[in-house]
Design a protein around this motif. Structure first.
Motif, mmCIF file in Angstrom:
data_model
loop_
_atom_site.group_PDB
_atom_site.id
_atom_site.type_symbol
_atom_site.label_atom_id
_atom_site.label_comp_id
_atom_site.label_asym_id
_atom_site.label_seq_id
_atom_site.Cartn_x
_atom_site.Cartn_y
_atom_site.Cartn_z
ATOM 1 N N UNK A 214 0.870 -1.163 0.000
ATOM 2 C CA UNK A 214 0.000 0.000 0.000
ATOM 3 C C UNK A 214 0.914 1.221 0.000
ATOM 4 N N UNK A 215 0.820 2.013 -1.041
ATOM 5 C CA UNK A 215 1.648 3.221 -1.155
ATOM 6 C C UNK A 215 0.760 4.427 -0.922
ATOM 7 N N UNK A 216 1.012 5.089 0.193
ATOM 8 C CA UNK A 216 0.253 6.283 0.554
ATOM 9 C C UNK A 216 0.908 7.483 -0.118
ATOM 10 N N UNK A 217 0.216 8.061 -1.079
ATOM 11 C CA UNK A 217 0.752 9.185 -1.847
ATOM 12 C C UNK A 217 0.282 10.508 -1.257
ATOM 13 N N UNK A 218 -1.020 10.617 -0.965
ATOM 14 C CA UNK A 218 -1.547 11.882 -0.451
ATOM 15 C C UNK A 218 -2.883 11.674 0.255
ATOM 16 N N UNK A 219 -3.241 12.678 1.025
ATOM 17 C CA UNK A 219 -4.565 12.779 1.655
ATOM 18 C C UNK A 219 -5.100 14.174 1.410
ATOM 19 N N UNK A 220 -6.408 14.306 1.476
ATOM 20 C CA UNK A 220 -7.044 15.582 1.194
ATOM 21 C C UNK A 220 -6.648 16.674 2.182
ATOM 22 N N UNK A 221 -6.484 16.286 3.467
ATOM 23 C CA UNK A 221 -6.187 17.295 4.482
ATOM 24 C C UNK A 221 -5.605 16.658 5.731
ATOM 25 N N UNK A 222 -4.992 17.501 6.541
ATOM 26 C CA UNK A 222 -4.481 17.071 7.836
ATOM 27 C C UNK A 222 -5.643 16.605 8.708
ATOM 28 N N UNK A 223 -6.782 17.272 8.598
ATOM 29 C CA UNK A 223 -7.944 16.957 9.436
ATOM 30 C C UNK A 223 -8.337 15.479 9.351
ATOM 31 N N UNK A 224 -8.252 14.872 8.196
ATOM 32 C CA UNK A 224 -8.725 13.499 7.988
ATOM 33 C C UNK A 224 -7.670 12.455 8.358
ATOM 34 N N UNK A 225 -6.469 12.891 8.682
ATOM 35 C CA UNK A 225 -5.352 11.952 8.913
ATOM 36 C C UNK A 225 -5.614 10.972 10.048
ATOM 37 N N UNK A 226 -6.255 11.418 11.124
ATOM 38 C CA UNK A 226 -6.537 10.510 12.250
ATOM 39 C C UNK A 226 -7.425 9.354 11.810
ATOM 40 N N UNK A 227 -8.485 9.689 11.092
ATOM 41 C CA UNK A 227 -9.402 8.648 10.630
ATOM 42 C C UNK A 227 -8.722 7.721 9.614
ATOM 43 N N UNK A 228 -7.905 8.295 8.754
ATOM 44 C CA UNK A 228 -7.193 7.490 7.763
ATOM 45 C C UNK A 228 -6.252 6.512 8.449
ATOM 46 N N UNK A 229 -5.540 6.983 9.455
ATOM 47 C CA UNK A 229 -4.624 6.107 10.193
ATOM 48 C C UNK A 229 -5.398 4.999 10.898
ATOM 49 N N UNK B 279 -5.110 27.791 12.516
ATOM 50 C CA UNK B 279 -5.514 26.432 12.874
ATOM 51 C C UNK B 279 -6.378 25.834 11.764
ATOM 52 N N UNK B 280 -7.327 26.617 11.268
ATOM 53 C CA UNK B 280 -8.189 26.143 10.181
ATOM 54 C C UNK B 280 -7.382 25.849 8.926
ATOM 55 N N UNK B 281 -6.478 26.747 8.582
ATOM 56 C CA UNK B 281 -5.627 26.540 7.404
ATOM 57 C C UNK B 281 -4.795 25.274 7.569
ATOM 58 N N UNK B 282 -4.257 25.076 8.764
ATOM 59 C CA UNK B 282 -3.448 23.881 9.042
ATOM 60 C C UNK B 282 -4.266 22.611 8.825
ATOM 61 N N UNK B 283 -5.482 22.591 9.353
ATOM 62 C CA UNK B 283 -6.327 21.400 9.227
ATOM 63 C C UNK B 283 -6.768 21.145 7.790
ATOM 64 N N UNK B 284 -6.854 22.191 6.980
ATOM 65 C CA UNK B 284 -7.283 22.056 5.589
ATOM 66 C C UNK B 284 -6.117 21.744 4.641
ATOM 67 N N UNK B 285 -4.903 21.747 5.151
ATOM 68 C CA UNK B 285 -3.715 21.541 4.320
ATOM 69 C C UNK B 285 -3.668 20.121 3.758
ATOM 70 N N UNK B 286 -3.521 19.986 2.443
ATOM 71 C CA UNK B 286 -3.354 18.651 1.852
ATOM 72 C C UNK B 286 -2.020 18.046 2.297
#
Length: 182
Positions: A30-45, A167-174
């Motif tokens: 499984x090669x993880x290339x990208x995620x839409x945002x920092x916000x979703x990283x917890x759920x993705x993990x 904080x909002x910008x950080x969470x929205x960062x791809x």
């Protein structure tokens, strides 16, 4: 078999198909290339980590990097949901709740710098957007705490909207884990 991931939806799809894919005897990378945002990283993990454990023979080299971003996401969301609202409702004096929030902010500033460094090291690069933005939030947190502890409480109220925006910008960062051209 190689499965490239460019979004949280692909991780959800992989997780939903894990029984079907896990029954084959074929090793899966499984090669993880990208995620839409920092916000979703917890759920993705939370979805991807169990797929790399026994009895499946799946591997994801970017899992450690995702873990760092998931921790970063957790720290930033703690600021968003707990600390900032508490400080925004405080009077222009330092009450107990505000002092506790400032202490959390100081600790978050330290954690964010550490996590930014860890993410850069895991990627093997000197600079990336996620780390730069985490460092920006950390610097702002530290500046706010220092000014307030020096007695400049009005500075706190003036900077909170700016901090909330960061904080909002950080969470929205791809999040990019590697070049898709590799």
């Amino acid at each position: 078999m190689l499965y490239e991931i460019h979004s949280h939806a692909q991780i959800q799809d992989l997780q939903a198909r894990s029984d079907e894919l896990g029954h084959s005897n074929e090793h899966m990378d499984v090669k993880l290339v990208s995620l839409e945002s920092v916000r979703i990283a917890r759920e993705s993990y939370a979805l991807l980590w169990p797929l790399t454990k026994e009895p499946m023979s799946w591997a994801c080299l970017e899992l450690d990097s995702l873990s760092v971003v998931a921790t970063l996401s957790l720290e930033i969301q703690k600021l968003e949901h707990d600390v900032l609202p508490q400080l925004m409702v405080q009077e222009s004096k330092l009450e107990r709740g505000a002092l506790e929030a400032l202490l959390v902010m100081q600790n978050s500033a330290i954690k964010l710098l550490h996590l930014a460094k860890c993410f850069k090291e895991s990627l093997g690069i000197l600079q990336d957007l996620v780390s730069c933005r985490a460092e920006d939030v950390s610097i702002m947190l530290n500046d706010i705490v220092l000014h307030v502890l020096r007695g400049n409480i009005s500075w706190l109220q003036a900077r909170l909207p700016v901090l909330a925006g960061l904080v909002t910008i950080m969470l929205e960062t791809p999040v990019r884990f590697c070049d898709s051209d590799e």
